[in-house]
Each structure stands twice: as structure tokens, then as C-alpha cells.
Design an enzyme around this catalytic site. Structure first.
Site, PDB file in Angstrom:
ATOM      1  N   MET A 163     -11.336  -5.357  14.877  1.00 35.82           N
ATOM      2  CA  MET A 163     -12.294  -5.709  13.873  1.00 35.82           C
ATOM      3  C   MET A 163     -11.563  -7.062  13.292  1.00 35.82           C
ATOM      4  SD  MET A 163     -14.011  -4.158  10.326  1.00 35.82           S
ATOM      5  CE  MET A 163     -12.531  -3.431   9.954  1.00 35.82           C
ATOM      6  N   TYR A 440      -6.539  -2.261   2.026  1.00 38.08           N
ATOM      7  CA  TYR A 440      -7.354  -3.089   3.180  1.00 38.08           C
ATOM      8  C   TYR A 440      -8.797  -2.328   3.291  1.00 38.08           C
ATOM      9  CZ  TYR A 440      -5.079   0.586   6.500  1.00 38.08           C
ATOM     10  OH  TYR A 440      -4.733   1.910   7.125  1.00 38.08           O
ATOM     11  N   GLU A 441      -9.555  -2.867   4.069  1.00 38.69           N
ATOM     12  CA  GLU A 441     -10.771  -2.418   4.346  1.00 38.69           C
ATOM     13  C   GLU A 441     -11.625  -2.779   2.972  1.00 38.69           C
ATOM     14  OE1 GLU A 441     -11.504  -2.043   7.838  1.00 38.69           O
ATOM     15  OE2 GLU A 441     -13.209  -1.788   6.214  1.00 38.69           O
ATOM     16  N   GLY A 442     -11.484  -3.943   2.355  1.00 41.57           N
ATOM     17  CA  GLY A 442     -11.794  -4.166   1.080  1.00 41.57           C
ATOM     18  C   GLY A 442     -11.146  -3.371   0.015  1.00 41.57           C
ATOM     19  N   GLN A 447     -14.244  -2.394  -3.729  1.00 36.32           N
ATOM     20  CA  GLN A 447     -15.137  -1.266  -3.482  1.00 36.32           C
ATOM     21  C   GLN A 447     -15.864  -1.058  -4.628  1.00 36.32           C
ATOM     22  OE1 GLN A 447     -15.593   0.080  -0.618  1.00 36.32           O
ATOM     23  NE2 GLN A 447     -13.818  -1.022   0.338  1.00 36.32           N
TER      24      GLN A 447
END
Lengths: 601, 601
Positions: A163, A440-442, A447
Site C-alpha cells: 500500500m 501507522y495506518e493513520g 482515527q
């Protein structure tokens, strides 16, 4: 000296006794053949294989790390062989679409397997985690040709997905990306730009790497509405699936990180690489969210898995460690001191970790069950309800599971005393490996903004009402006296959540900063309430279990109720503080001039 | 890319405006010559030297670590030279006894310098921190001969002290130690045994190392009442101070640790080494507590220093990082995005870190002021009051400052997003270096047991009453309306602390586990109340400052009040949860069978 055995008894309890998964599955055509027998067999074999193949590589992978040389990345010793062994077992397509060679297993099962992967070896788990999300995206958004070419290889672990979002100057704010996509005359695009922090951007685990890349077309509108999504393979793929020449992309280096050192975190340079548009032009971010939402839950599970292995390892240490006497007098007078679990404070730490882990496992299963409904349920209304719950709870699952997972690893490390700080025991690695999951991943702050902004404010609380209705419905019926405290806590805290939400919605209309000021505390509040609900469900199932089980089976259910009681009395009280913190509002945060934050040199 | 400048303005504010240190000093003969001019000059020079000499070695020292080869330890490049530079400046005897070459500076000043040391280079700071504590112990308990031989060398940094307590099978429970001391016929002793986790046990920074070793004499009673304390030099010292032959002791290796990698953590083997008894036989643990109490406050300061450098570095990052737009619309429309401090949640994190740091700095200064009174005050009654406050607050200073210091480094790391996880930015090192402070010098759980056991229960709350009286006295007088919220919070939370304490004392008489069950939450509650008091003091001083300062000086005081307001509204609410958690009592912790904690394999 770390220790891990997948918690199969607890996983079975959650699936079968708490959520009645077989009943769920029988209501949906895609899963109606599935029974607990098969599921248990899969989980047992999964437990065996991660313990045999992945867990032994966890500490060595951390010590060794990934190596970068002349554009190539070498993963730690043993990673490739272990990856292949699991690939041969079909594990990398466990939840994949059967039309393209996947196993079609429901999310409720695959989250349990993912937990095992992260617990056994978090660095390793990221390679399949990215691949699974990329395959999910392609399955939903790619053309039939691409699906036929790519999905079987990805489910087989021969090709692995990535990604590619972040660039040096932007992570959260993807509207700023500079990577460009120029149409070629053959229907493909030429992708040029630099992406950073690309997990598995380059490695030696698979014969091809399938990059999903956000880039801007020449006519793209400004900001995040001008982003398109492209599939950019490391090695070009002919129409017959044969691998051709290398694409014009390369790895520029690896990051040196606090943890997850066996995971290759790459700088990726795209130099006019050939790419295929996935989904509609300029709608790449929306398309990408299919993968991002998958990864967000997956990263939540990283927190859970690390919390579990940290707990088990700490208890393995505690079992052997003798230090001081029990407050009420020696319990092991034949030994030089008592085992440290006689001390109330050591128990408090152990129960903290366990309450987070077991609550988190139930919560992950709940979100997974809603994902299954959203995907497979025959009734549109049921799918809509499930989709809305998933939308509301995905940021909570990502942030709350990882915050609590990190807390769990830190608390577990504390149980060791000084040994927890020494590398050989492994406890400190769990802390380092868990820390990234909050980022990570936002980030967890992002969130929380997603939760209060898109999921609460934008629909004026409609998703939250769904949640409240579902929870309240589940609180109906007769309440055994023994577990009335769980029931009462749920009612009280749900009312608190609704009260806080209503106030926040009202305040946010007056001042735009209010949402951001409340976001993280609000997410934490919702997380606590959701876990309280999960503990009610577990207490109810344990209570039923106690009534039907013979004396041999009692221990598990008694322990479950005791851990639940600990949650109610020792962790749930934090909601009091959260409510007051949210009430404080934006003003105290915004009153200081920006310059006043910077240290005066 | 980390960044640090000692917070001199805040240190001056604390000393001069919050605690009126010159007034304190003028009341005590040993310090009555001291004025703010000299103190400021010392702090400025200290700030300069740690920034120039120590901070540049912080990241390189972490990357390089200590090396062990053939019994010898090499510290990271530059450490030895920097150590010598500061030694030449007289910094290692700053608080030492002037009769033996020390500078005789009060603790209120030395804690500020220690904060700078830990902030600039935590690994490095441990070498002088152990030395200072060892010298303090010798100054109080050693014979005149030993003091004359050792103290001048230790203050000069030519010889460095250590503290040898832990053994492989015991840390907390020192009654179990196996190291033996056998009297020789020359008045000395032969020490034999293995000690682990010895900070600075071996290194290349000094020509001699002065080990303070706990061991048991042949006729020693069982348990912790049979421990004696010995001075065991690495190189024997002749009566004229000339170094002789090597003593029979050696370093067996280094620990590989999560952080503080520039600090040599040694296994030390004593093989019939020559040692001198310090203090009375069998009273070694009591004697050692002189050093341990010093180190406990010092380690608290480690948490504070790391919190401060983490804050400054994160703000340095935040200043440059542009990402997304402010909730109310662009504030830097000429740039591609706004600086991240426009976002309320980033501000919340920054203010959290700052509220812990500034509260912690004031609290450390308060404890230091009581240490100064206990040591130097001409009136016995004043010394007694101060001693009791120090006894009560030492475990709080150690545990609460390090817990909050760790929180601060984690929160500061979060501000960076992904860069916080990458080694080059330095934020992750602060987290790793801060983590140990919650563990060593008695884990924070042990500090909490000390607090509720020895400092609360044993004297039936007498020390706590001292604390309450001192706080209440300080709340008297007129309260300006602008800072009434601070005053009210103090009154409310002090009453809560007294209520909780009384209940706990009552319950502990009925069940021995109650103290341990409440310990950590109780320490946290007391920490919050103490910080609330500190914030009242700071708010009052800032309010006065606002009235007397011209417009140029307003910014500092306004910021102080804003951070204090953040403390009241966003962190102090946690006491609600803590009270409820303490109320939960021991029963839920003790109901589970020990076996139920161990995972079922």
C-alpha cells in the site's frame, strides 16, 4: 524465553459461546456450510503452524533485521522458508474469494488467525497482512482480467501486495501528494514519484510485488479529490500471467526503526513505472479505503496479539520467579520465597493485561461478525446495519486495541522487573513492536478525528444510535443476579456515552475546534463502553457455561468472571475522567498562541 | 534532529518566584551566602556545558553502546572526554561536602542541574548519578579516614561510585542475597559473590571504581536484617591515597538492554575481594538507604529530563511540519498546509507533556527544598517536618515522575507521526531510555508498597497529616479570582486524598492484602494531588508575575496559567477513577487461584 501458545480455548469460547458463530454462519449462504468442527480444526492447525514456524523467528528476526544492498532487501533468516511453508498450507488465502482460489473463510475466523500471526511474529505478520488487504481491494475494485491474473497468485503468496500512500512531505494529508500518473497510449499509465514507509515495498519473500499506489492524473483537481489509484507491479505481468521485465521502480533504502525490525519499511522510487488504473479516476482515496479499513482492523489485531504474547510470556516468568512473602504469610514455606503472583500488585498488573486482551478479543470478533454480515448477509437491511456499525467501530478497533495493546505490553514488561528491560527475555521487543501500531495506518489521533468527524458528526449521531440500539437490545432479557453488576455497568455507561455524544454534537456546531479537542478522549470513552458490553456478553456466556459444565470445566468460566469483575472495578472507572476531560472543551487547548508552544532558545 | 536547551527561564521561575529559594537559603547557615545571581550563573554555565558536551553524544552513544572485551568495558566515543571536561569544571562535586572538596550547593540547585544531565544524555548521566549517591553515603556513614581518602577523588570524578545490590535470584527481596563477607585479620573483609545490573560496574571513565556492596557476614541473621555494607574498590587504595594492585573483582559481561545503551550495566564477580565495612554490621540495608533515597529522587529526575527533551524535540518537529488545515480554516494560506499545532489534538498532546513536565519540575524542587531543610535547617522541628515530608514523598517522586516521564516521551513521540518511530529523529530513544526509570531503583510497584506500607500504614497516617497541614497552610490567604479554580481543586482533591487514606488505613487492619491492592493507584492519587498543589503554587506566582511584569514578560506567565488550566481540566480528573479503583479493594485481585493466571498450554 518468551512463550506463546494460541489461546484456543478462549477463541472457541468467543466464537461458539459468546457470539454463537455457527448460528450466524448458517444464516448466510456463503458461510452456511461452516461448522465449529472445521473452524476448530483450522484454528488448531493455525496455532500449530505459527508456533512451529513463526514464533521461533521472532527474536532472531528482531536482532537481525532486514538488510538493504544494491536495491535489494533481504529479510531475516528463516522468514522466506516459513512464508513458503504457510503458503503451501493455503494460509495466505484463508479469507480470499473462492472464485479466484481463496478459501472463503469468514472474518470471524480470520481475525483469530491474524491474532496468532501477530502474537507469534508481528514483523512477519505484516507481509501477509498487507497482501490480504491489497487482494481485498482488487477483488472489490479491479477488472475481471486483473482479478484473474493477480488474485490466485496473491492468495498463494507467490506475489505480495503493498500500500503506497505516504510521501516525505505528507502522510495524514494525502491531498498534498506529488506522485504523478501520466496516461500512456496503451491504456496504462506512467507513475513517477517517491513513496516512503512502504511496508514490504521490497523483499525476497515472493517472486513479484504488487504495489497499490496513490498518484495524481494530469487533470486532477486539487486536494484529496484528485487522487487516483494504480496497480504497479514490481515485475510486469503478461496477459497470460507470465512474468516479464522489471518495471521502472526501485527501493531506495530502509528505515531504521524502534521495532518491527523484521518488516522491511521501504523508500520506493517510481520512475515512470507502468501502472494500471484501479477504480474510477480521481476516486482513488475512496477505493483505497477498502484496503485501509481492512488494515485498520488488522493493526488493531496487532495490538491484541502482542498483548497476548506479552501476557503469556510474563506469566511464564512469574511462575518461576520467587521474591518476598505473601502479605498474609508464606504460601510456599518450603521455598526461599513465594512466587510473585502472591503479591496483589503483581496480580493487578496481570489482570489489567488480561482484561484488555480478553475484552479486545471479543471486540475484534464483534467487529468481524459485522464485517461478515455486511459482506454476506442476504438481507439488505441487515447489511446496512452492519455496515454502519463497522464504519463507527473501525477507528475504535484500530486505536483502542492498539492503545490498550501497547499498555498491555508495557504492563507485562513491568511484571519482570529488571529482566523486562533486558533483550534476552523478549518483553521489551513486544513493547517496541506494539508502539508502531498506535502510529501507522493513520495515527490514533487521526482515527479519533475520523470517529468524531465522519462517523459521529457528519450523520448527526445516526451510527451511534445504531450502536446504542444494538447494545440495548442485547441487554434485554432476564439478568442473573451473579452478573447483574455487568448489566448495570453497561446501562450506566451507555447512558453516559449518549449524554456525552449529544453534548459534543451540540457544541461542535458552535465551534469547529470542539471535535478535535474531544476526539481522543471520546474514542477512549466509546472503547470503554464497547468493552463493557463485550464483558457483559462474556459474563453471560460464562454464567451459562457454569450452569452446564461439569466441575472440570468450571475453572475457565470462573476465571472469565473474575477478569470481567476486574475490568468493571479497575479499568471502567476511567470513563469518569474521560467524561470530565471531554467536558473541558476546546477553549483551554486553543487559548495559547502557537509560538508559546515552541521552547525559547 | 532532537533538540535541547535547558529551560532556564522555568528553572528560575521555580526557584525564585515559586519557592523564594533565596529566602530559604538565607535562613540556613550552610547556604545563607547563596543568592540568585550565583545560582543563575551556575545554571547558565551548566546549560551551556551539557548542550555542548553531552547532548551531541546522546544519539551516537545509543547507536554505539558500550563494548565488553576481556573484562574491560569501553564506553561510547566521546563519553570519557566529555566526562573529564565536566570534571574539570567541578560539576561532579556540585552538591558535595565542602570539607572534602565538594561545592556544597543545595539540592534545589543540584536537581536542576541533574535534570539537564538526564535531558541531554540519560545514559551518560547515570555515571555521575551513581557516584554522587555513593559519595553522599560515604559522607554520612564512613570513617574519617575513608572520607578523606575517597571523597575528594569522587567529587573530582577521578574515582566513580557504584551500588551493588541485586543478584540473579533477588532484586526486590534483598534478604535472599548470597554474597558473603568473611573477616580478614587486617580489619578488612573478603567479599565473594555475583552482583548483576550494576550501573557503571566497569568502564573506562575513571581510574578507580568504588563499589558499595551488600553482603552477609558469617554470623548474619536470616533475611534483610543480616545484610552489611562494604566499600570494595576496583583498585586497592593505600593509606596515602596511592593506587595499588587490582582488587579481586571483575566484570563478567554487559546486559543488552532496550535503552540507556551508553550506560554500562554490568555483571560483577567478587572473588574474595578486599572490602571495608561501612556503618554497623547487619545494618547495611539501612545504611544503603542513604544512597537509595538519593538515587530514587535522581531517577525521578531522569523521567523529568527525558520528558523535557522529548517535548522540545517534538515541538521542533511540529514547527516545521505542515499537514492539513486548521478546523476553522487555513491559518497559513500561503503554505501548502498549516503547521500541525493548529490541530486541537496535537495541542492536547503537547500540553499533556508540558503539564507533566512543569508540574514535575516544581514537585522535584519542592522535595529538594525539604531535603535541604532536613540537612541544613538550624531548628530541629523544621528538620523533622522536612524529613517526614521527604520520607513520604521520595517514593512518589521516584514513581510518579518516572511514570509521567514515560507517558511524556510516548505522547511526544506520537506528535511526530511515523517519524517518531524512525531512529534518526531521536524520539523513540527517549521512550526507550525513559522506560527503565519505572523499573530500576525499586520498581514503581515497590515504591508504591513503600508508600502505603512504611510511609502511610506504619505511622498511621502521621506523615500524610504533615503533608496535608503543609498544603492547607499554603492554601491560606487571599485568593485572586483568576486562579480560584486552582485553589478549589486543591481543597477538593486534598479532601479526597484524606478520605481515601482513612478508608485504606481502616481496611488494611482487616486484611493484609489491602495495602498492596491499593498501592499503585494510591501513589498515583497522591502524585496528582501533589501536582495540583504545585500548580496552585505556580499559578499564584504567575499571577503575581503578571501584575509586576511589563508587557514584555507576560507571555511566560500567560503560558504558565494556560498549561496549569490544562492540568486541572485534562489530567486531574483521573483522580475520580483512582478513587474508585482503590475502593475496589483486594478481593477481586485475590479471588483467582494462582494457577488460573498461567496460560493453559
Amino acid at each position: 524465553m518468551a512463550s506463546y501458545q494460541a489461546p484456543l480455548r478462549d477463541m472457541r469460547f468467543i466464537l461458539d459461546e459468546v457470539f454463537q458463530a455457527p448460528q450466524e454462519w448458517s444464516a448466510m449462504p456463503a458461510t452456511q456450510e461452516l461448522g465449529m468442527d472445521l473452524v476448530e480444526a483450522i484454528l488448531e492447525e493455525g496455532a500449530r503452524v505459527v508456533k512451529a514456524e513463526l514464533f521461533p523467528l521472532n527474536q532472531s528476526g528482531d536482532a537481525e533485521g532486514c538488510r538493504f544492498e544494491k536495491g535489494e532487501v533481504t529479510t531475516p533468516q528463516g522468514f522466506k522458508a516459513a512464508f513458503d511453508t504457510l503458503a503451501e498450507g493455503g494460509w495466505w488465502g484463508l479469507g480470499g474469494n473462492p472464485a479466484y482460489g481463496g478459501q472463503g473463510m469468514p472474518k470471524m475466523l480470520t481475525v483469530a488467525f491474524e491474532e496468532m500471526l501477530y502474537a507469534a511474529n508481528a514483523s512477519f505478520a505484516l507481509y501477509p497482512a498487507l497482501n490480504t488487504g491489497a487482494a481485498l481491494l482488487l477483488d472489490q475494485h479491479a477488472s475481471e482480467d486483473i482479478k484473474r491474473l493477480y488474485l490466485p497468485k496473491m492468495y498463494a503468496g507467490q506475489w505480495l501486495g503493498t500500500m503506497c500512500l505516504t510521501e516525505p512531505h505528507c502522510g495524514t494529508d494525502l491531498g498534498l501528494i506529488k506522485t504523478r500518473a501520466v496516461p500512456a497510449n496503451d491504456g496504462t499509465y506512467r507513475i513517477t514519484g517517491t513513496k516512503i514507509w512502504i511496508t514490504g515495498g521490497e523483499h525476497d519473500m515472493a517472486e513479484n510485488i504488487v504495489h497499490l499506489v496513490l498518484a495524481k492524473l494530469p487533470d486532477a483537481p486539487e486536494g484529496s479529490r484528485g487522487i487516483s489509484l494504480f496497480l504497479v507491479p514490481k515485475v510486469k505481468v503478461a496477459a497470460d500471467g507470465i512474468l516479464g521485465e522489471r518495471n521502472a521502480l526501485s527501493c531506495g533504502g530502509l528505515e531504521h526503526k524502534m521495532g518491527i525490525k523484521g518488516s522491511a519499511t521501504c523508500v520506493m522510487n517510481f520512475d515512470g513505472a507502468q501502472g494500471m488504473l484501479i477504480g474510477e479516476p480521481h476516486h482513488g482515496l475512496t477505493t483505497m479505503f477498502t484496503m485501509m479499513n481492512y488494515e485498520r482492523l488488522s493493526i488493531g489485531i496487532q495490538g491484541l496479539g502482542l498483548g497476548e504474547v506479552a501476557y503469556q510470556s510474563a506469566m511464564d516468568f512469574a511462575r518461576e520467579r520467587l521474591q518476598s512473602r505473601a502479605p498474609g504469610g508464606a504460601v510456599a514455606p518450603d521455598k526461599p520465597a513465594d512466587p510473585i503472583l502472591v503479591h496483589p500488585d503483581v496480580r493487578r498488573m496481570a489482570l489489567n493485561v488480561r482484561a484488555w486482551n480478553e475484552g479486545g478479543r471479543a471486540f475484534a470478533a464483534f467487529v468481524a461478525s459485522q464485517l461478515d454480515r455486511a459482506k454476506y448477509h442476504p438481507h439488505a437491511e441487515a447489511r446496512t446495519v452492519a455496515e454502519e456499525l463497522v464504519a463507527l467501530l473501525t477507528p475504535v478497533a484500530k486505536a483502542f486495541l492498539t492503545d490498550r495493546g501497547f499498555d498491555a505490553t508495557v504492563e507485562a514488561q513491568q511484571i519482570y522487573g529488571g529482566s523486562g528491560y533486558c533483550v534476552e527475555w523478549g518483553a521489551e521487543q513486544f513493547v517496541r513492536d506494539a508502539r508502531i501500531a498506535m502510529i501507522y495506518e493513520g495515527t490514533n489521533g487521526i482515527q479519533a478525528m475520523d470517529l468524531v468527524g465522519r462517523k459521529l458528526f457528519r450523520n448527526r449521531g445516526a451510527y451511534l444510535s445504531r450502536f446504542a440500539r444494538a447494545m440495548r437490545a442485547d441487554l434485554g432479557g432476564e439478568v442473573p443476579a451473579e452478573i447483574d453488576s455487568f448489566h448495570q455497568a453497561c446501562q450506566k455507561e451507555l447512558a453516559r456515552l449518549e449524554r456525552v455524544s449529544a453534548r459534543l454534537l451540540e457544541r461542535a456546531q458552535r465551534r469547529p475546534e470542539e471535535l478535535g479537542a474531544a476526539a481522543v478522549d471520546y474514542l477512549n470513552l466509546l472503547g470503554h463502553v464497547a468493552y463493557a458490553w463485550m464483558w457483559w456478553k462474556m459474563a453471560r456466556a460464562a454464567q451459562q457455561g457454569l450452569q452446564t459444565a461439569g466441575p472440570a470445566g468450571d475453572g475457565f468460566y470462573h476465571a472469565k468472571l473474575a477478569v470481567g469483575k476486574h475490568f468493571l472495578t479497575r479499568m471502567l472507572p476511567r470513563v469518569e475522567a474521560l467524561e470530565r476531560q471531554i467536558q473541558a472543551g476546546a477553549e483551554p487547548l486553543m487559548m495559547l498562541d502557537e509560538q508559546a508552544f515552541y521552547p525559547q532558545g
